[in-house]
Write a protein that holds these residues in place. Structure first.
Motif, PDB file in Angstrom:
ATOM      1  N   THR A  20       9.164  -1.498  -7.179  1.00  0.00           N
ATOM      2  CA  THR A  20       9.103  -2.110  -5.842  1.00  0.00           C
ATOM      3  C   THR A  20       8.711  -3.575  -5.955  1.00  0.00           C
ATOM      4  O   THR A  20       9.274  -4.434  -5.271  1.00  0.00           O
ATOM      5  N   VAL A  24      10.806  -6.897  -4.774  1.00  0.00           N
ATOM      6  CA  VAL A  24      10.266  -8.001  -3.981  1.00  0.00           C
ATOM      7  C   VAL A  24      10.554  -9.328  -4.670  1.00  0.00           C
ATOM      8  O   VAL A  24      11.002 -10.294  -4.033  1.00  0.00           O
ATOM      9  N   ALA A  40       9.577  -6.566   4.524  1.00  0.00           N
ATOM     10  CA  ALA A  40       9.481  -5.156   4.910  1.00  0.00           C
ATOM     11  C   ALA A  40      10.808  -4.629   5.457  1.00  0.00           C
ATOM     12  O   ALA A  40      11.109  -3.440   5.321  1.00  0.00           O
ATOM     13  N   VAL A  43      12.755  -3.719   2.180  1.00  0.00           N
ATOM     14  CA  VAL A  43      12.136  -2.797   1.223  1.00  0.00           C
ATOM     15  C   VAL A  43      11.796  -1.519   1.978  1.00  0.00           C
ATOM     16  O   VAL A  43      11.164  -1.573   3.018  1.00  0.00           O
ATOM     17  N   LEU A  50       3.768  -2.271   1.286  1.00  0.00           N
ATOM     18  CA  LEU A  50       4.283  -3.578   0.871  1.00  0.00           C
ATOM     19  C   LEU A  50       3.138  -4.572   0.719  1.00  0.00           C
ATOM     20  O   LEU A  50       3.113  -5.346  -0.234  1.00  0.00           O
ATOM     21  N   HIS A  53       1.515  -4.215  -2.593  1.00  0.00           N
ATOM     22  CA  HIS A  53       2.349  -4.772  -3.657  1.00  0.00           C
ATOM     23  C   HIS A  53       2.286  -6.303  -3.658  1.00  0.00           C
ATOM     24  O   HIS A  53       2.198  -6.931  -4.717  1.00  0.00           O
TER      25      HIS A  53
END
Length: 109
Positions: A20, A24, A40, A43, A50, A53
Protein backbone atom coordinates in the motif's frame (compact mmCIF):
# COMPACT_ATOMS: atom_id res chain seq x y z
CA UNK A 1 34.39 -4.53 4.57
CA UNK A 2 30.74 -3.90 3.87
CA UNK A 3 29.13 -0.78 5.22
CA UNK A 4 25.82 -1.40 6.97
CA UNK A 5 22.83 0.53 5.77
CA UNK A 6 22.30 3.67 7.78
CA UNK A 7 19.32 3.70 10.13
CA UNK A 8 17.54 6.12 7.80
CA UNK A 9 18.01 3.81 4.83
CA UNK A 10 16.77 0.83 6.81
CA UNK A 11 13.67 2.79 7.81
CA UNK A 12 13.05 3.67 4.15
CA UNK A 13 13.35 0.04 3.07
CA UNK A 14 11.02 -1.04 5.88
CA UNK A 15 8.50 1.63 4.92
CA UNK A 16 8.59 0.55 1.29
CA UNK A 17 8.10 -3.10 2.25
CA UNK A 18 4.34 -2.58 2.32
CA UNK A 19 2.46 -2.73 -1.01
CA UNK A 20 0.00 0.00 0.00
CA UNK A 21 2.84 2.39 0.79
CA UNK A 22 4.48 1.57 -2.54
CA UNK A 23 1.16 2.32 -4.24
CA UNK A 24 1.00 5.69 -2.48
CA UNK A 25 4.53 6.42 -3.65
CA UNK A 26 3.61 5.40 -7.22
CA UNK A 27 0.55 7.67 -7.15
CA UNK A 28 2.59 10.63 -5.94
CA UNK A 29 5.25 9.92 -8.55
CA UNK A 30 2.64 9.81 -11.30
CA UNK A 31 0.37 12.67 -10.21
CA UNK A 32 2.54 14.88 -8.00
CA UNK A 33 1.78 16.16 -4.49
CA UNK A 34 -1.65 15.26 -3.14
CA UNK A 35 -3.77 15.48 -0.04
CA UNK A 36 -4.79 12.44 1.98
CA UNK A 37 -8.34 12.86 0.66
CA UNK A 38 -7.14 12.73 -2.94
CA UNK A 39 -4.99 9.69 -2.23
CA UNK A 40 -7.84 7.97 -0.37
CA UNK A 41 -9.94 8.12 -3.55
CA UNK A 42 -7.29 6.06 -5.35
CA UNK A 43 -6.30 3.62 -2.60
CA UNK A 44 -8.84 1.05 -1.50
CA UNK A 45 -8.36 1.31 2.26
CA UNK A 46 -9.97 3.40 4.98
CA UNK A 47 -8.91 6.99 5.48
CA UNK A 48 -7.56 6.01 8.93
CA UNK A 49 -5.53 3.19 7.40
CA UNK A 50 -4.15 5.53 4.76
CA UNK A 51 -3.26 8.05 7.47
CA UNK A 52 -1.13 5.42 9.25
CA UNK A 53 0.67 4.59 6.00
CA UNK A 54 1.31 8.27 5.28
CA UNK A 55 2.68 8.76 8.80
CA UNK A 56 5.06 5.83 8.31
CA UNK A 57 6.29 7.27 5.01
CA UNK A 58 6.75 10.74 6.53
CA UNK A 59 8.57 9.31 9.58
CA UNK A 60 10.91 7.39 7.26
CA UNK A 61 11.68 10.58 5.36
CA UNK A 62 10.14 9.28 2.12
CA UNK A 63 7.42 11.95 2.08
CA UNK A 64 7.28 15.58 3.10
CA UNK A 65 4.21 17.56 4.06
CA UNK A 66 3.17 21.09 3.21
CA UNK A 67 0.07 22.91 4.34
CA UNK A 68 -1.89 24.47 1.48
CA UNK A 69 -4.85 26.28 2.95
CA UNK A 70 -6.68 23.75 5.10
CA UNK A 71 -5.12 20.76 3.34
CA UNK A 72 -1.91 18.95 4.05
CA UNK A 73 -0.25 17.86 0.84
CA UNK A 74 2.16 14.96 0.67
CA UNK A 75 5.11 14.92 -1.72
CA UNK A 76 8.04 12.62 -2.37
CA UNK A 77 11.34 13.47 -0.71
CA UNK A 78 14.05 12.04 -2.95
CA UNK A 79 16.87 12.40 -0.39
CA UNK A 80 15.82 9.40 1.70
CA UNK A 81 15.09 7.34 -1.41
CA UNK A 82 18.49 8.23 -2.87
CA UNK A 83 20.29 6.95 0.25
CA UNK A 84 18.44 3.64 0.17
CA UNK A 85 18.99 3.32 -3.59
CA UNK A 86 22.73 3.93 -3.16
CA UNK A 87 22.92 1.17 -0.56
CA UNK A 88 21.00 -1.23 -2.81
CA UNK A 89 23.22 -0.31 -5.76
CA UNK A 90 26.35 -1.07 -3.73
CA UNK A 91 24.91 -4.49 -2.78
CA UNK A 92 24.10 -5.17 -6.45
CA UNK A 93 27.67 -4.33 -7.49
CA UNK A 94 29.02 -6.69 -4.81
CA UNK A 95 26.78 -9.50 -6.05
CA UNK A 96 27.83 -8.85 -9.66
CA UNK A 97 31.50 -9.05 -8.66
CA UNK A 98 30.94 -12.27 -6.71
CA UNK A 99 29.00 -13.85 -9.56
CA UNK A 100 31.68 -12.86 -12.06
CA UNK A 101 34.35 -14.43 -9.84
CA UNK A 102 32.25 -17.60 -9.50
CA UNK A 103 31.74 -17.78 -13.26
CA UNK A 104 35.45 -17.33 -13.85
CA UNK A 105 36.28 -20.08 -11.35
CA UNK A 106 33.68 -22.44 -12.85
CA UNK A 107 34.95 -21.89 -16.36
CA UNK A 108 38.52 -22.38 -15.26
CA UNK A 109 39.82 -19.09 -16.67
Amino acid sequence: MREPIEAEGAEVLAALGDPTRRLVLDLLTEHGPASASTLAERVEISRQGLSKHLTTLVDAGVLTTARVGREVRYAISPTALDAAAAWLDARARQWDAQLAALKQAAEGD
